[in-house]
Each structure stands twice: as structure tokens, then as C-alpha cells.
Design an enzyme around this catalytic site. Structure first.
Site, PDB file in Angstrom:
ATOM      1  CE  LYS A   1      -2.316  -1.875   3.423  1.00  0.00           C
ATOM      2  NZ  LYS A   1      -2.007  -3.299   3.229  1.00  0.00           N
TER       3      LYS A   1
ATOM      4  CD  GLU B   1      11.425   2.527  16.250  1.00  0.00           C
ATOM      5  OE1 GLU B   1      10.292   2.792  16.694  1.00  0.00           O
ATOM      6  OE2 GLU B   1      11.667   2.382  15.054  1.00  0.00           O
TER       7      GLU B   1
ATOM      8  CG  HIS C   1       8.268   4.821  14.457  1.00  0.00           C
ATOM      9  ND1 HIS C   1       8.479   3.521  14.836  1.00  0.00           N
ATOM     10  CD2 HIS C   1       7.270   4.750  13.534  1.00  0.00           C
ATOM     11  CE1 HIS C   1       7.653   2.709  14.197  1.00  0.00           C
ATOM     12  NE2 HIS C   1       6.902   3.437  13.395  1.00  0.00           N
TER      13      HIS C   1
HETATM   14  N1  NAI Z   1       7.209   4.612   9.789  1.00  0.00           N
HETATM   15  C1  NAI Z   1       5.958   4.458  10.128  1.00  0.00           C
HETATM   16  O1  NAI Z   1       5.450   5.142  11.004  1.00  0.00           O
HETATM   17  C2  NAI Z   1       5.137   3.462   9.420  1.00  0.00           C
HETATM   18  C3  NAI Z   1       5.678   2.282   8.998  1.00  0.00           C
HETATM   19  N2  NAI Z   1       4.903   1.344   8.367  1.00  0.00           N
HETATM   20  C4  NAI Z   1       5.556   0.126   7.905  1.00  0.00           C
HETATM   21  O2  NAI Z   1       5.657   0.177   6.488  1.00  0.00           O
HETATM   22  C5  NAI Z   1       5.706  -1.142   5.963  1.00  0.00           C
HETATM   23  C6  NAI Z   1       4.805  -1.284   4.755  1.00  0.00           C
HETATM   24  O3  NAI Z   1       3.460  -1.059   5.113  1.00  0.00           O
HETATM   25  P1  NAI Z   1       2.265  -1.274   4.048  1.00  0.00           P
HETATM   26  O4  NAI Z   1       2.651  -0.762   2.725  1.00  0.00           O
HETATM   27  O5  NAI Z   1       1.047  -0.760   4.701  1.00  0.00           O
HETATM   28  O6  NAI Z   1       2.209  -2.853   4.027  1.00  0.00           O
HETATM   29  P2  NAI Z   1       1.701  -3.800   2.847  1.00  0.00           P
HETATM   30  O7  NAI Z   1       1.433  -5.113   3.481  1.00  0.00           O
HETATM   31  O8  NAI Z   1       0.622  -3.146   2.073  1.00  0.00           O
HETATM   32  O9  NAI Z   1       2.974  -3.939   1.906  1.00  0.00           O
HETATM   33  C7  NAI Z   1       4.109  -4.686   2.221  1.00  0.00           C
HETATM   34  C8  NAI Z   1       4.646  -5.244   0.917  1.00  0.00           C
HETATM   35  O10 NAI Z   1       5.886  -5.873   1.195  1.00  0.00           O
HETATM   36  C9  NAI Z   1       5.966  -7.027   0.389  1.00  0.00           C
HETATM   37  N3  NAI Z   1       6.935  -7.954   0.947  1.00  0.00           N
HETATM   38  C10 NAI Z   1       6.776  -8.813   1.988  1.00  0.00           C
HETATM   39  N4  NAI Z   1       7.913  -9.512   2.184  1.00  0.00           N
HETATM   40  C11 NAI Z   1       8.791  -9.087   1.243  1.00  0.00           C
HETATM   41  C12 NAI Z   1      10.127  -9.443   0.936  1.00  0.00           C
HETATM   42  N5  NAI Z   1      10.768 -10.385   1.633  1.00  0.00           N
HETATM   43  N6  NAI Z   1      10.730  -8.803  -0.077  1.00  0.00           N
HETATM   44  C13 NAI Z   1      10.083  -7.844  -0.782  1.00  0.00           C
HETATM   45  N7  NAI Z   1       8.804  -7.485  -0.552  1.00  0.00           N
HETATM   46  C14 NAI Z   1       8.170  -8.095   0.462  1.00  0.00           C
HETATM   47  C15 NAI Z   1       4.553  -7.564   0.378  1.00  0.00           C
HETATM   48  O11 NAI Z   1       4.336  -8.401  -0.741  1.00  0.00           O
HETATM   49  C16 NAI Z   1       3.739  -6.289   0.291  1.00  0.00           C
HETATM   50  O12 NAI Z   1       3.440  -5.952  -1.052  1.00  0.00           O
HETATM   51  C17 NAI Z   1       5.387  -2.051   7.138  1.00  0.00           C
HETATM   52  O13 NAI Z   1       6.593  -2.543   7.668  1.00  0.00           O
HETATM   53  C18 NAI Z   1       4.766  -1.122   8.153  1.00  0.00           C
HETATM   54  O14 NAI Z   1       4.894  -1.595   9.460  1.00  0.00           O
HETATM   55  C19 NAI Z   1       3.580   1.559   8.132  1.00  0.00           C
HETATM   56  C20 NAI Z   1       2.999   2.724   8.536  1.00  0.00           C
HETATM   57  C21 NAI Z   1       3.714   3.749   9.245  1.00  0.00           C
HETATM   58  O1  HPV Z   2       1.720   1.635  11.513  1.00  0.00           O
HETATM   59  C1  HPV Z   2       2.910   1.341  11.610  1.00  0.00           C
HETATM   60  O2  HPV Z   2       3.381   0.255  11.219  1.00  0.00           O
HETATM   61  C2  HPV Z   2       3.812   2.287  12.228  1.00  0.00           C
HETATM   62  O3  HPV Z   2       4.992   2.045  12.222  1.00  0.00           O
HETATM   63  C3  HPV Z   2       3.288   3.461  12.912  1.00  0.00           C
HETATM   64  O4  HPV Z   2       3.755   3.410  14.240  1.00  0.00           O
HETATM   65  P1  HPV Z   2       3.124   4.338  15.371  1.00  0.00           P
HETATM   66  O5  HPV Z   2       1.677   3.937  15.483  1.00  0.00           O
HETATM   67  O6  HPV Z   2       3.253   5.733  14.923  1.00  0.00           O
HETATM   68  O7  HPV Z   2       3.876   4.028  16.611  1.00  0.00           O
END
Ligand code: NAI
Ligand code: HPV
Length: 527
Positions: free
Chosen positions: A149, A259, A279
């Protein structure tokens, strides 16, 4: 009132939703020990990335029914332990997608134009323009690891910035990549060709240290890397070395292996081409409202006995699908309980056949409901929709599913066949009207029985006198018969009888019934 613990900062709108059905305690500064100490009091917990729900913590949560993660990543939750304990784990898969994607793009631009460093320099009293000559992203190659996503949104904005987008995602179909206008390539090609690399995959044992010294070595000199996914996907030591050697031109990190990032972390010492944020990917007003509403609503629903729409450890059901399936779930659970008792425990196979109008429905919840019913005599309230499949698997029950839309006896029916200590047994059930449950066959003998708490089932020869003898025997033992149904396939052949009885059968009576001439088998069932 159930009790909900909120152990990370959550938008008030979420607390308000929870307060409709529960007493809510907000405690956002608990130590791991304090968390374990108070968790037994709570029916639900709502967290973000700050709270670590380890095996020990979850096992302490004896009354937990649901863990709500107001965000995407559940790597801070020991999901297998929660599943084993029958605790549903929910998240908000889309609530912060845009926020995380926009933070990533902001990081990419900040890296390219030294915005944080230039800002700091100016506020420090300087007017230094020559140290901050940046680069353009236009016509550069962006390599996205994980085109889910967030990765997809980053891709679409990057394309509008004139970037060429490459992606590595072994689980993504070529059609989806083509639709996004992205070149799906293997990891090595991406690492060799990208000018910018951004990570958007979950942290798993396969992705831990995916970016390590060896892989950095094959990257272009002067590559820029952004990680707004999870700490630990990048080897922080390797990345720091590559920054120092000049191999990497810049790196922007929002997430870290540990973290909060340690005060003395070497990453804090690196130069202006390293941008660190604590983060913040999901930290927008909009995302925090989205995730709080999304997850609080699910906690509320689960506490009210309704399904969760985005559970990570059971199939989520949309409310409209749930409304349609709910009576069938109750039917499947009753049938599972019934067939398990007829099969006599130690069930090793279960076939679930969906017939008629439900033959094309989502089968998984129905199978889970049947397993829950099958296991409930042994596991009682320990088995639920979350852990039924795992418990069945651990007991070596081989589950199969079949479908037959051509069965038209009832609008929709469920047929279960189980093999256990007492051989193979089968039952069918259907709904009368919208929700009245009926047992419509036992071992393929057609009947029409409304299930009750206590039932006596016999298999016998269809001949005069047998039913009377069974009835008198029950009368002698003061067992009251509420209703009776007999099913047979041919006159004077084999027959099945179901007696709904008001009282449990006194011990020894079943034995006497089996010894009546013409009775081949008899079962007492308690639903
Ligand atoms: N920094 C922050 O505050 C945030 C971090 N995140 C993190 O971002 C990441 C992605 O989130 P979304 O896009 O919502 O998840 P998502 O599930 O929509 O996308 C993840 C993608 O990674 C792919 N994937 C899984 N294993 C893989 C591998 N070994 N090699 C390559 N691709 C692989 C999957 O096929 C999928 O298309 C997650 O780790 C989530 O926790 C999400 C929201 C906020
Ligand atoms: O949704 C995620 O995977 C995030 O990493 C967001 O983290 P937070 O809810 O801001 O602590």
C-alpha cells in the site's frame, strides 16, 4: 463493563468510541514489568509501536479478548502466542498509508536538497549556500522494496515527479506492477540500478538485515536510501560504515533496530547527509484519527461479540458478509459439536461441505465455526474462532472442504463428515426461515430435528416395537421425551431416531438401549 487498556498515545476519538462499551484506562508510561502486572485486569489493549506485547506479556493477559494495533506493523506483538490463547489481533491496514508515503517522499526530498541541515545552518546564524547544492530526483531511478500500500503510493507520486520506478516484491503479480507503471525486477537489478532506494516491507525473519554490507557493495556509488518501514531491515552498522566511506551519499531513517534510538547511538553522530526522525511516519492528524477510529471500532465490536473487519490472525469479515453468514456459523458450530460427539472423540478427519446457496460463500469462517464446535466438548471456552484452526492442526485433524451448489433440499445447508474413535459419522443441517437451525440428516438418513440441549440418537432396524421399547425404558428411568423424529431410507430397513429429552440420561441406560434387539447403536449428545 469490560476494561480496555490504552498503553500508547491514541487520538481522543478512539478513546471516545471505546468508552461507549468499556471502562478505558490510558496509561502510556508503563514499564514492561508494570504492563505484565496490570494486564490480567483487562479485556482489551490498544497500542501503537511503543508497547511491546511479548509472549510473557500476552500470557499474563488472561482475560484479553483482543489486541488492537492502531497502525499497520504488528511486529511488536507476539501474534502466534495471541492466536494460541484465542486473542484476536487487529490493526488498521490503510489508516496511515498516505502519512507514511508522504513522510517517505519528504525524506527523499530532504535528502536531495539538505533541507534539515540548511535549516539548522541558517538558524545557527550562517548564510551558507555552497554547502547545500543538492540533486534532482527528476529522471532518477527509484527502487522500491515492497510494493504494497505505502510502496504503491510512493511509486505513483514518484512517477509524477518524473522518476523511473523499479520495484522488488516477490509476492506481487506482474499485472499489478504493470497497472502501477512500475518495472518489477529482481533484488540484484534493483540494487544495481537505483539512485534512490526506499523500503516498504514488513520486518520478518526473511527481511531482517535485507540491506547488509554485501548488498550495499553492489549498489551504485552515491545511492540514497530511505527507511520508513521497520528498523532492523537495514543493518545499521553496515549503513553507517557506507556513509563514512562515501559509498552511500545519504540516508534517511524513520525507524530503528532499537526504539527509542539509544542516546549514544553512532547514527546520531553522522553528518548532514544522514536524516533521522523518531518514527514519525504515521504521525499526522489525519492518520491518527483514521487508525484510532478504525481500531477502536474493532475493539468495540469484538467486545460486543461481533467480528473484527481487519484481524491479522483470523479471516476478517465485512459486516454485510457477517450478517449473512452469522446463522450459518451458528449452524456449523452446532453441527461440528454434534458430529464430533457421534464420532466419539479423537477425530482425525473432518470434511465440510457447503451446499445450495452457500456453496459459493466464503468457506473459511464456516470451517472455523465447525472446528470450534468439534473441539468445544474437549476444550470448552478455551477454543474460539481465533484458535480453532490451530488447535485442530495441533491435534492432527485433517480438514477438507467441498462444495455442492446443486443440493436444493434447503436454500443452503452444511454437511459435515468426521472420522473418529467411533468410525465415520455424518450430519447435515440447514436453516428454517432465516435463522432457525435444523438437523436435516444423520449418517445420510433424512430427518428434521430442532437441536436441543440433550438428545438421544439411535440407529436401529425399522420394525414394529423398537421405538416403544426405547420409550418405555426412558419412562422407567423417569426421562422425559420432549419430541421424537425418525428417519429411514426404506421401509423396514435401517433407521435413525432422534429423541429430544429434557434430562440427562442416567448412567447405564445407554448400555441397556444398545442391548435392545434391533438397535445397532445409540449415542447421547449434549449440545
Ligand atoms: N514509519 C511508520 O510510522 C510506518 C511504517 N509502516 C511500515 O511500512 C511497511 C509497509 O506497510 P504497508 O505498505 O502498509 O504494508 P503492505 O502489506 O501493504 O505492503 C508490504 C509489501 O511488502 C511485500 N513484501 C513482503 N515480504 C517481502 C520481501 N521479503 N521482499 C520484498 N517485498 C516483500 C509484500 O508483498 C507487500 O506488497 C510495514 O513494515 C509497516 O509496518 C507503516 C505505517 C507507518
Ligand atoms: O503503523 C505502523 O506500522 C507504524 O509504524 C506506525 O507506528 P506508530 O503507530 O506511529 O507508533
Amino acid at each position: 463493563m469490560p476494561k480496555v487498556l490504552v498503553s500508547d498515545p491514541i487520538d481522543q476519538v478512539g478513546i471516545d468510541i471505546l468508552s461507549q462499551v468499556a471502562t478505558v484506562d490510558v496509561k502510556t508510561t508503563l514499564s514492561p514489568e508494570e504492563l505484565i502486572q496490570i494486564l490480567p485486569e483487562y479485556d482489551a489493549i490498544m497500542i501503537r509501536s511503543g508497547t511491546k506485547l511479548t509472549k510473557e506479556a500476552i500470557e499474563a493477559g488472561k482475560n484479553l479478548k483482543i489486541i488492537g494495533r492502531a497502525g499497520v506493523g504488528v511486529d511488536n506483538v507476539d501474534v502466534p502466542t495471541a492466536t494460541r490463547m484465542g486473542i484476536v489481533v487487529v490493526n488498521s491496514p490503510e489508516g496511515n498509508t498516505i502519512a507514511a508515503a508522504e513522510h517517505t517522499l519528504a525524506m527523499m526530498m530532504s535528502l536531495s536538497r539538505f533541507i534539515p541541515a540548511a535549516n539548522q545552518s541558517l538558524k545557527g546564524g550562517k548564510w551558507d549556500r555552497k554547502s547545500f547544492t543538492g540533486v534532482e530526483v527528476y529522471k532518477k531511478n527509484l527502487g522500491i522494496l515492497g510494493l504494497g500500500k505505502i510502496g504503491s503510493h510512493v511509486a505513483s507520486v514518484a512517477k509524477s515527479l518524473g522518476m523511473r520506478v523499479l520495484a522488488y516484491d516477490p509476492f506481487l503479480t506482474a499485472e499489478r506492477a504493470e497497472k502501477l507503471g512500475v518495472n518489477l525486477v529482481d533484488l540484484e537489478i534493483l540494487l544495481r540500478e537505483a539512485d534512490y532506494i526506499t523500503l516498504h516491507l514488513p520486518k520478518t525473519k526473511d527481511t531482517a538485515h535485507l540491506i547488509n554490507a554485501e548488498r550495499i557493495a553492489i549498489m551504485k556509488d552515491g545511492v540514497r536510501i530511505i527507511n520508513c518501514a521497520r528498523g532492523g531491515i537495514i543493518d545499521e552498522v553496515a549503513i553507517a560504515d557506507a556513509i563514512k566511506s562515501g559509498k552511500i551519499a545519504g540516508i534517511a531513517l524513520d525507524v530503528f533496530e532499537n526504539e527509542p534510538l539509544e542516546a549514544d547511538s553512532g547514527l546520531r553522530e553522522l553528518g548532514d547527509n544522514v536524516i533521522l526522525t523518531p518514527h514519525l511516519g504515521a504521525s499526522t492528524e489525519e492518520a491518527q484519527t483514521n487508525v484510532a477510529v478504525d481500531v477502536a471500532e474493532q475493539i468495540r465490536d469484538v467486545l460486543l461479540g461481533l467480528p473484527a473487519r481487519s484481524a491479522v490472525n483470523i479471516p476478517g469479515l465485512r459486516p454485510d458478509v457477517w450478517q449473512k453468514l452469522k446463522p450459518y456459523l451458528q449452524l456449523a458450530e452446532m453441527l461440528g459439536n454434534l458430529v464430533g460427539q457421534l464420532a466419539g472423540g479423537r477425530v482425525d478427519t473432518l470434511n465440510v461441505k457447503l451446499q445450495g446457496e452457500i456453496a459459493n460463500s466464503e468457506s473459511q469462517p464456516i470451517v472455523v465455526a465447525a472446528l470450534k464446535g468439534l473441539l468445544s466438548p474437549a476444550l470448552r471456552e478455551r477454543v474460539n474462532f481465533v484458535n480453532a484452526s490451530i488447535e485442530a492442526k495441533e491435534r492432527g485433524i485433517h480438514v477438507t472442504e467441498t462444495r455442492d451448489p446443486s443440493v436444493e433440499d434447503y436454500s443452503g445447508s452444511i454437511h459435515l463428515t468426521a472420522h473418529g474413535n467411533q468410525g465415520q459419522q455424518s450430519v447435515t443441517g440447514a436453516l428454517l426461515g432465516k435463522s432457525e437451525i435444523r438437523i436435516t440428516s444423520i449418517n445420510e438418513f433424512p430427518i428434521n430435528v430442532a437441536p436441543t440441549h440433550y438428545m438421544l440418537l439411535t440407529l436401529h432396524r425399522d420394525m414394529p416395537g423398537i421405538i416403544g421399547r426405547i420409550g418405555s425404558l426412558l419412562g422407567n428411568f423417569n426421562v422425559n421425551i420432549a419430541s421424537m423424529q425418525v428417519g429411514r431410507r426404506m421401509v423396514r430397513g435401517e433407521a435413525v431416531m432422534v429423541l429430544n429429552i429434557d434430562d440427562p440420561l442416567p448412567s447405564g441406560l445407554l448400555d441397556e438401549i444398545v442391548h435392545i434387539q434391533g438397535v445397532t447403536d445409540a449415542f447421547v449428545v449434549k449440545l
